[in-house]
Design a protein around this motif. Structure first.
Motif, mmCIF file in Angstrom:
data_model
loop_
_atom_site.group_PDB
_atom_site.id
_atom_site.type_symbol
_atom_site.label_atom_id
_atom_site.label_comp_id
_atom_site.label_asym_id
_atom_site.label_seq_id
_atom_site.Cartn_x
_atom_site.Cartn_y
_atom_site.Cartn_z
ATOM 1 N N HIS A 1 0.841 -1.223 0.000
ATOM 2 C CA HIS A 1 0.000 0.000 0.000
ATOM 3 C C HIS A 1 0.868 1.262 0.000
ATOM 4 C CE1 HIS A 1 -3.387 2.603 0.783
ATOM 5 N NE2 HIS A 1 -2.738 3.121 1.810
ATOM 6 N N SER A 2 1.981 1.235 0.740
ATOM 7 C CA SER A 2 2.879 2.395 0.765
ATOM 8 C C SER A 2 3.545 2.601 -0.574
ATOM 9 C CB SER A 2 3.930 2.205 1.859
ATOM 10 O OG SER A 2 4.709 1.057 1.599
ATOM 11 N N VAL A 3 3.886 1.497 -1.250
ATOM 12 C CA VAL A 3 4.499 1.611 -2.579
ATOM 13 C C VAL A 3 3.524 2.217 -3.569
ATOM 14 C CG1 VAL A 3 5.477 0.299 -4.487
ATOM 15 C CG2 VAL A 3 6.092 -0.287 -2.155
ATOM 16 N N CYS A 4 2.274 1.791 -3.530
ATOM 17 C CA CYS A 4 1.258 2.343 -4.433
ATOM 18 C C CYS A 4 1.059 3.838 -4.207
ATOM 19 C CB CYS A 4 -0.066 1.601 -4.251
ATOM 20 S SG CYS A 4 0.012 -0.149 -4.694
ATOM 21 N N THR A 5 1.260 4.284 -2.969
ATOM 22 C CA THR A 5 1.121 5.706 -2.680
ATOM 23 C C THR A 5 2.309 6.507 -3.164
ATOM 24 O OG1 THR A 5 -0.124 5.086 -0.708
ATOM 25 C CG2 THR A 5 0.665 7.355 -0.824
ATOM 26 N N ILE A 6 3.500 5.934 -3.157
ATOM 27 C CA ILE A 6 4.718 6.658 -3.535
ATOM 28 C C ILE A 6 4.885 6.729 -5.048
ATOM 29 C CG2 ILE A 6 7.241 6.562 -3.391
ATOM 30 C CD1 ILE A 6 6.935 5.364 -0.634
ATOM 31 N N VAL A 7 4.380 5.744 -5.804
ATOM 32 C CA VAL A 7 4.618 5.670 -7.260
ATOM 33 C C VAL A 7 4.180 6.929 -7.997
ATOM 34 C CG1 VAL A 7 3.882 4.490 -9.355
ATOM 35 C CG2 VAL A 7 4.714 3.168 -7.422
ATOM 36 N N ALA A 270 7.451 1.673 -16.232
ATOM 37 C CA ALA A 270 7.973 0.307 -16.228
ATOM 38 C C ALA A 270 8.978 0.096 -15.099
ATOM 39 C CB ALA A 270 8.612 -0.004 -17.578
ATOM 40 N N SER A 271 9.845 1.098 -14.870
ATOM 41 C CA SER A 271 10.839 0.970 -13.799
ATOM 42 C C SER A 271 10.165 0.895 -12.434
ATOM 43 C CB SER A 271 11.804 2.153 -13.850
ATOM 44 O OG SER A 271 12.459 2.235 -15.099
ATOM 45 N N LEU A 272 9.181 1.758 -12.218
ATOM 46 C CA LEU A 272 8.486 1.732 -10.934
ATOM 47 C C LEU A 272 7.669 0.455 -10.759
ATOM 48 C CD1 LEU A 272 7.339 5.447 -10.745
ATOM 49 C CD2 LEU A 272 9.156 4.357 -9.446
ATOM 50 N N ALA A 273 7.120 -0.075 -11.864
ATOM 51 C CA ALA A 273 6.402 -1.343 -11.773
ATOM 52 C C ALA A 273 7.356 -2.484 -11.404
ATOM 53 C CB ALA A 273 5.692 -1.635 -13.089
ATOM 54 N N CYS A 274 8.546 -2.476 -12.027
ATOM 55 C CA CYS A 274 9.546 -3.486 -11.679
ATOM 56 C C CYS A 274 9.988 -3.346 -10.224
ATOM 57 C CB CYS A 274 10.747 -3.373 -12.617
ATOM 58 S SG CYS A 274 10.389 -3.813 -14.328
ATOM 59 N N LEU A 275 10.186 -2.098 -9.778
ATOM 60 C CA LEU A 275 10.568 -1.870 -8.385
ATOM 61 C C LEU A 275 9.473 -2.342 -7.442
ATOM 62 C CD1 LEU A 275 12.523 -0.608 -6.329
ATOM 63 C CD2 LEU A 275 11.366 1.581 -6.696
ATOM 64 N N TRP A 277 7.271 -4.662 -8.071
ATOM 65 C CA TRP A 277 7.237 -6.127 -8.116
ATOM 66 C C TRP A 277 8.345 -6.721 -7.264
ATOM 67 C CZ3 TRP A 277 10.646 -9.816 -10.135
ATOM 68 C CH2 TRP A 277 10.143 -11.109 -10.237
ATOM 69 N N CYS A 278 9.553 -6.133 -7.337
ATOM 70 C CA CYS A 278 10.675 -6.629 -6.537
ATOM 71 C C CYS A 278 10.389 -6.468 -5.045
ATOM 72 C CB CYS A 278 11.952 -5.893 -6.916
ATOM 73 S SG CYS A 278 12.527 -6.217 -8.596
ATOM 74 N N ILE A 279 9.830 -5.294 -4.677
ATOM 75 C CA ILE A 279 9.519 -5.078 -3.268
ATOM 76 C C ILE A 279 8.448 -6.053 -2.794
ATOM 77 C CG2 ILE A 279 8.565 -3.424 -1.632
ATOM 78 C CD1 ILE A 279 9.866 -1.212 -3.233
ATOM 79 N N CYS A 280 7.433 -6.271 -3.619
ATOM 80 C CA CYS A 280 6.371 -7.206 -3.237
ATOM 81 C C CYS A 280 6.906 -8.627 -3.122
ATOM 82 C CB CYS A 280 5.236 -7.142 -4.254
ATOM 83 S SG CYS A 280 4.331 -5.578 -4.274
ATOM 84 N N CYS A 281 7.769 -9.028 -4.085
ATOM 85 C CA CYS A 281 8.350 -10.368 -4.028
ATOM 86 C C CYS A 281 9.225 -10.524 -2.784
ATOM 87 C CB CYS A 281 9.163 -10.645 -5.289
ATOM 88 S SG CYS A 281 8.158 -10.852 -6.768
ATOM 89 N N GLY A 282 10.022 -9.479 -2.472
ATOM 90 C CA GLY A 282 10.849 -9.546 -1.270
ATOM 91 C C GLY A 282 10.010 -9.641 -0.007
ATOM 92 N N SER A 283 8.932 -8.855 0.041
ATOM 93 C CA SER A 283 8.049 -8.908 1.212
ATOM 94 C C SER A 283 7.373 -10.269 1.320
ATOM 95 C CB SER A 283 6.997 -7.793 1.113
ATOM 96 O OG SER A 283 7.608 -6.528 1.029
ATOM 97 N N ARG A 284 6.969 -10.808 0.166
ATOM 98 C CA ARG A 284 6.316 -12.109 0.192
ATOM 99 C C ARG A 284 7.268 -13.205 0.655
ATOM 100 N NH1 ARG A 284 3.571 -13.451 -5.294
ATOM 101 N NH2 ARG A 284 2.564 -11.490 -4.687
ATOM 102 N N ARG A 285 8.509 -13.152 0.134
ATOM 103 C CA ARG A 285 9.490 -14.150 0.569
ATOM 104 C C ARG A 285 9.806 -14.020 2.055
ATOM 105 N NH1 ARG A 285 13.923 -14.102 -4.407
ATOM 106 N NH2 ARG A 285 12.491 -14.924 -6.010
#
Length: 325
Positions: A1-7, A270-275, A277-285
């Protein structure tokens, strides 16, 4: 949610920085171009930049009329090249007497002033001609039907177009030195030159501007009339094409900036979407790892909590006696 707000905030900030960078580059572009040309002062470089100035002038001159015709750019480019080169050769070789004649200190500033007024004359003249062919084509066609040649049918149109094209320059020449002091004369006076000498130079420049602008306006309007009315004295309105939006150098720059803006937006998105995705994947892991470690701890505690089975009475007495000893 914080990432969606910062993008969106990061995207807006990046676009604002890009716009400021583009404005800074455009404002200092002329200085970066002229400094090496004046320092090197080689004929091939000076003439190459002069040719570039003529090309840009032709693009800008045909960017204002509402309608164009096929080959209009080539006609305008040839007219500007011939008129300005003739005027510049006469001025540099015979009037001012510059040695060498391709000296960037004289050629580029004078050529810039001549081209500026030439652009204005051609643009206004072509706009008047195209407007007349759009609104007053019936009158010209009636004259042609009554037996008039294309020169006779369009004589009044050409005269009115040339007068409109020369009106700004004539207004400037009528008050020069009395009300307005042109830029060249002002620069020489501020630089410490004699006002009498500065006025002489400015008179020469004004005559050069008038000659080049008049010749270019007459030639360009005549070429446009000869295209709209063919050699068989027939009006050909199908040869006139309605221009789209964004003509001239400003239109080209605006289109290029729009393309750069869209490309930048796509790259940033695209860069922010990749960022993200990486943050979400890291949080999920990390969350999965925490769940796995928690499950392992629960299993260990369950194993420790399991009670040992009770021994028979004989073995319990044996164990108690051993512990007592």
């Amino acid at each position: 949610h914080s990432v969606c707000t910062i993008v969106p905030q990061v995207t807006a900030l990046l676009l604002l920085l890009l716009l400021l960078l583009l404005l800074l580059c455009l404002s200092s572009l002329l200085g970066y171009i002229l400094v090496p040309i004046f320092q090197v002062n080689q004929p091939w470089l000076v003439l190459l930049y002069a040719a570039f100035m003529v090309w840009v002038s032709a693009v800008e001159a045909i960017g204002r009329p509402a309608k164009v015709y096929k080959g209009m750019f080539l006609h305008t480019l040839l007219i500007i090249a011939v008129c300005t080169s003739s005027v510049m050769a006469w001025a540099l070789l015979l009037v001012i007497g510059v040695r060498p004649w391709w000296n960037a200190q004289y050629l580029i500033p004078i050529l810039g002033m001549v081209l500026g007024n030439t652009i204005s004359g051609i643009s206004v003249g072509l706009a008047a001609v195209m407007e007349e062919f759009s609104t007053g084509a019936d009158r010209i066609e009636k004259l042609l039907a009554l037996g008039a040649s294309r020169s006779e049918a369009t004589k009044e149109l050409l005269g009115r177009s040339v007068r409109l094209a020369m009106t700004p320059l004539l207004n400037q020449m009528s008050v020069v030195g009395l009300v307005s002091i042109p830029g060249m004369m002002t620069g020489q006076i501020l630089g410490g030159s004699n006002p009498d000498q500065a006025a002489r130079y400015q008179m020469v420049i004004m005559f050069l501007l008038g000659a080049a602008a008049t010749a270019a306006a007459v030639c360009s309007t005549t070429a446009a009339v000869f295209v709209a009315v063919d050699s068989c004295h027939r009006l050909r309105p199908e040869r006139l094409i309605t221009r789209g939006k964004g003509g001239g150098v400003n239109g080209a720059i605006t289109y290029a900036l729009k393309q750069v803006w869209r490309f930048t937006v796509r790259v940033c998105t695209a860069s922010l979407a990749c960022l993200r995705w990486c943050i979400c994947c890291g949080s999920r892991r990390a969350r999965d790892g925490e769940q796995q470690s928690g499950a392992a701890d629960d299993d260990t505690s369950e194993q420790h909590d399991v009670q040992q089975p009770l021994l028979p009475p004989e073995q319990q007495q044996t164990v108690a006696g051993t512990a007592a000893r």
